[in-house]
Scaffold this motif. Structure first.
Motif, PDB file in Angstrom:
ATOM      1  N   TYR A 121       0.874  -1.203   0.095  1.00 42.32           N
ATOM      2  CA  TYR A 121       0.096   0.054  -0.001  1.00 42.32           C
ATOM      3  C   TYR A 121       0.659   1.177  -0.056  1.00 42.32           C
ATOM      4  O   TYR A 121       0.571   2.315  -0.831  1.00 42.32           O
ATOM      5  N   THR A 122       1.941   1.096   0.750  1.00 44.91           N
ATOM      6  CA  THR A 122       2.940   2.331   0.787  1.00 44.91           C
ATOM      7  C   THR A 122       3.387   2.569  -0.468  1.00 44.91           C
ATOM      8  O   THR A 122       3.492   3.756  -0.903  1.00 44.91           O
ATOM      9  N   ALA A 123       3.804   1.464  -1.421  1.00 48.30           N
ATOM     10  CA  ALA A 123       4.630   1.693  -2.727  1.00 48.30           C
ATOM     11  C   ALA A 123       3.385   2.232  -3.681  1.00 48.30           C
ATOM     12  O   ALA A 123       3.865   3.039  -4.216  1.00 48.30           O
ATOM     13  N   LEU A 124       2.148   1.639  -3.466  1.00 50.94           N
ATOM     14  CA  LEU A 124       1.159   2.292  -4.159  1.00 50.94           C
ATOM     15  C   LEU A 124       0.888   3.728  -4.156  1.00 50.94           C
ATOM     16  O   LEU A 124       0.738   4.448  -5.104  1.00 50.94           O
ATOM     17  N   SER A 125       0.857   4.211  -2.861  1.00 49.78           N
ATOM     18  CA  SER A 125       0.433   5.593  -2.513  1.00 49.78           C
ATOM     19  C   SER A 125       1.840   6.441  -2.837  1.00 49.78           C
ATOM     20  O   SER A 125       1.347   7.499  -3.354  1.00 49.78           O
ATOM     21  N   ILE A 126       2.886   6.016  -2.801  1.00 45.73           N
ATOM     22  CA  ILE A 126       4.098   6.695  -3.321  1.00 45.73           C
ATOM     23  C   ILE A 126       3.898   6.946  -4.538  1.00 45.73           C
ATOM     24  O   ILE A 126       4.345   8.135  -5.135  1.00 45.73           O
ATOM     25  N   ALA A 127       3.817   5.851  -5.436  1.00 46.90           N
ATOM     26  CA  ALA A 127       3.513   5.930  -7.130  1.00 46.90           C
ATOM     27  C   ALA A 127       2.264   7.003  -7.094  1.00 46.90           C
ATOM     28  O   ALA A 127       2.624   7.767  -8.172  1.00 46.90           O
ATOM     29  N   ARG A 128       1.346   6.974  -6.705  1.00 48.60           N
ATOM     30  CA  ARG A 128       0.217   7.841  -6.941  1.00 48.60           C
ATOM     31  C   ARG A 128       0.608   9.290  -6.593  1.00 48.60           C
ATOM     32  O   ARG A 128       0.398  10.336  -7.314  1.00 48.60           O
ATOM     33  N   GLY A 129       1.281   9.415  -5.462  1.00 44.54           N
ATOM     34  CA  GLY A 129       1.977  10.712  -4.997  1.00 44.54           C
ATOM     35  C   GLY A 129       2.985  11.414  -5.989  1.00 44.54           C
ATOM     36  O   GLY A 129       2.680  12.385  -6.401  1.00 44.54           O
TER      37      GLY A 129
ATOM     38  N   ALA B 288       2.888  10.601  -9.239  1.00 46.30           N
ATOM     39  CA  ALA B 288       2.242  10.922 -10.497  1.00 46.30           C
ATOM     40  C   ALA B 288       1.409  12.111 -10.411  1.00 46.30           C
ATOM     41  O   ALA B 288       1.211  12.956 -11.419  1.00 46.30           O
ATOM     42  N   GLY B 289       0.887  12.445  -9.234  1.00 44.77           N
ATOM     43  CA  GLY B 289       0.070  13.559  -8.891  1.00 44.77           C
ATOM     44  C   GLY B 289       1.152  14.666  -8.921  1.00 44.77           C
ATOM     45  O   GLY B 289       0.547  16.044  -9.060  1.00 44.77           O
ATOM     46  N   ARG B 290       2.224  14.583  -8.834  1.00 44.33           N
ATOM     47  CA  ARG B 290       3.224  15.679  -9.007  1.00 44.33           C
ATOM     48  C   ARG B 290       3.911  15.708 -10.605  1.00 44.33           C
ATOM     49  O   ARG B 290       4.645  16.648 -10.865  1.00 44.33           O
ATOM     50  N   GLY B 291       3.477  15.056 -11.381  1.00 49.43           N
ATOM     51  CA  GLY B 291       3.497  14.965 -12.782  1.00 49.43           C
ATOM     52  C   GLY B 291       4.953  14.119 -12.910  1.00 49.43           C
ATOM     53  O   GLY B 291       5.774  14.365 -13.977  1.00 49.43           O
TER      54      GLY B 291
ATOM     55  N   VAL C 122       7.553  11.166   8.611  1.00 46.34           N
ATOM     56  CA  VAL C 122       6.994   9.728   9.225  1.00 46.34           C
ATOM     57  C   VAL C 122       5.390  10.035   8.827  1.00 46.34           C
ATOM     58  O   VAL C 122       4.876  11.260   9.365  1.00 46.34           O
ATOM     59  N   CYS C 123       4.822   9.319   8.261  1.00 49.17           N
ATOM     60  CA  CYS C 123       3.277   9.457   7.804  1.00 49.17           C
ATOM     61  C   CYS C 123       2.532   8.001   7.843  1.00 49.17           C
ATOM     62  O   CYS C 123       3.200   7.129   7.880  1.00 49.17           O
ATOM     63  N   ASP C 124       1.164   7.958   7.932  1.00 46.56           N
ATOM     64  CA  ASP C 124       0.683   7.042   7.496  1.00 46.56           C
ATOM     65  C   ASP C 124      -0.147   7.343   6.082  1.00 46.56           C
ATOM     66  O   ASP C 124      -0.958   8.259   6.270  1.00 46.56           O
ATOM     67  N   PRO C 125       0.442   6.653   4.875  1.00 40.81           N
ATOM     68  CA  PRO C 125      -0.175   6.895   3.628  1.00 40.81           C
ATOM     69  C   PRO C 125      -1.676   6.964   3.388  1.00 40.81           C
ATOM     70  O   PRO C 125      -2.273   7.533   2.778  1.00 40.81           O
ATOM     71  N   ILE C 126      -2.347   6.095   4.313  1.00 45.76           N
ATOM     72  CA  ILE C 126      -4.058   6.024   4.210  1.00 45.76           C
ATOM     73  C   ILE C 126      -4.418   7.362   4.726  1.00 45.76           C
ATOM     74  O   ILE C 126      -5.381   7.848   4.289  1.00 45.76           O
ATOM     75  N   ARG C 127      -3.937   7.847   5.763  1.00 43.84           N
ATOM     76  CA  ARG C 127      -4.382   9.072   6.358  1.00 43.84           C
ATOM     77  C   ARG C 127      -4.121  10.481   5.369  1.00 43.84           C
ATOM     78  O   ARG C 127      -4.641  11.505   5.589  1.00 43.84           O
ATOM     79  N   GLY C 128      -2.997  10.269   4.647  1.00 41.82           N
ATOM     80  CA  GLY C 128      -2.455  11.370   3.742  1.00 41.82           C
ATOM     81  C   GLY C 128      -2.096  12.558   4.438  1.00 41.82           C
ATOM     82  O   GLY C 128      -1.501  12.426   5.376  1.00 41.82           O
ATOM     83  N   GLY C 129      -2.480  13.788   4.021  1.00 39.39           N
ATOM     84  CA  GLY C 129      -2.095  14.942   4.621  1.00 39.39           C
ATOM     85  C   GLY C 129      -0.736  15.534   4.436  1.00 39.39           C
ATOM     86  O   GLY C 129      -0.023  14.999   3.477  1.00 39.39           O
ATOM     87  N   GLU C 130      -0.396  16.547   5.039  1.00 37.15           N
ATOM     88  CA  GLU C 130       1.061  17.040   5.062  1.00 37.15           C
ATOM     89  C   GLU C 130       2.308  16.151   5.347  1.00 37.15           C
ATOM     90  O   GLU C 130       3.060  16.165   4.927  1.00 37.15           O
ATOM     91  N   ALA C 131       1.751  15.403   6.246  1.00 35.26           N
ATOM     92  CA  ALA C 131       3.086  14.172   6.771  1.00 35.26           C
ATOM     93  C   ALA C 131       3.431  13.580   5.265  1.00 35.26           C
ATOM     94  O   ALA C 131       4.512  13.135   5.052  1.00 35.26           O
ATOM     95  N   PHE C 132       2.392  13.187   4.742  1.00 36.67           N
ATOM     96  CA  PHE C 132       2.341  12.360   3.535  1.00 36.67           C
ATOM     97  C   PHE C 132       3.221  13.162   2.287  1.00 36.67           C
ATOM     98  O   PHE C 132       4.221  12.518   1.647  1.00 36.67           O
ATOM     99  N   ASP C 133       2.832  14.438   2.371  1.00 34.25           N
ATOM    100  CA  ASP C 133       3.466  15.145   1.414  1.00 34.25           C
ATOM    101  C   ASP C 133       4.876  15.408   1.597  1.00 34.25           C
ATOM    102  O   ASP C 133       5.667  15.442   0.497  1.00 34.25           O
TER     103      ASP C 133
END
Length: 194
Positions: A13-21, A23-26, A174-185
């Motif tokens: 899930y973390t790898a999928l979230s990072i890949a989405r993150g 992609a969202g930045r182009g 440090v973040c929880d990718p499911i929760r997103g937000g500034e920590a994930f950014d």
């Protein structure tokens, strides 16, 4: 690449979230699956647990071939380098994929290894140090981009506080990718840092 303090705690899930993150930045990015579920999600990859051990590092290298410097492959980690049952595939992925950046995945509520409760879950710092040391064999520039915590057992305020405290303690996002937000950014930005 995502690495873990144990198995089954959020590397996919973390790898999928990072890949989405990314992609969202182009960013030009591919999620590279290394397990059956990741392959079903992405439509391709290599099931590392089905590769003969002598060829696992080579399979990991094929999984993330040389690409344009602006391209990122986000590799789904498997097991844990300190789990007695899964260390082989974890080390093969690390050596073969030669990641520039790794993210440590951890469940702060877990104290014993899944399937091998005789052993304590190693600390995040131990995994950072060991991954950096062993990964530098094939990529001397390897670095930790941050930590992904599985905070599913915590309430939102407690999870945010725990992530902030761990970030201050470790000096890393440090973040929880499911929760997103500034920590994930912050984690995404640190991973993309040159």
């Amino acid at each position: 690449m995502t690495v873990g303090t144990d198995c089954a705690l959020g590397k996919k899930y973390t790898a999928l979230s990072i890949a989405r993150g990314f992609a969202g930045r182009g960013v030009d990015v591919d999620f590279r699956a290394t397990g059956q579920t990741g392959i079903m999600i992405s439509g391709g990859g290599i099931p590392m647990d089905a590769v003969v051990s002598d060829f696992a590092a080579g399979a990991a290298e094929v999984l993330s071939p040389a690409a344009d410097p602006g391209h990122w492959d986000v590799i789904e980690g498997q097991g844990s380098i300190l789990h007695p049952a899964y260390a082989g595939v974890s080390l093969a992925l690390l050596h073969g994929s030669q990641p520039d950046v790794f993210v440590v995945c951890h469940d702060p509520g877990r104290t014993r290894l899944l399937g091998d409760e005789e052993f304590a879950v190693p600390s995040v710092e131990e995994i950072i140090d060991l991954t950096t040391h062993l990964g530098s064999r094939t990529n001397p520039r390897i670095r930790c981009g941050g930590v992904s915590l599985n905070t599913s057992a915590l309430g939102s305020e407690e999870a945010a506080g725990h992530c902030a405290a761990e970030s201050a303690r470790l000096g890393l996002p440090v973040c929880d990718p499911i929760r997103g937000g500034e920590a994930f950014d912050a984690l995404i930005e640190e991973c993309l840092r040159s």
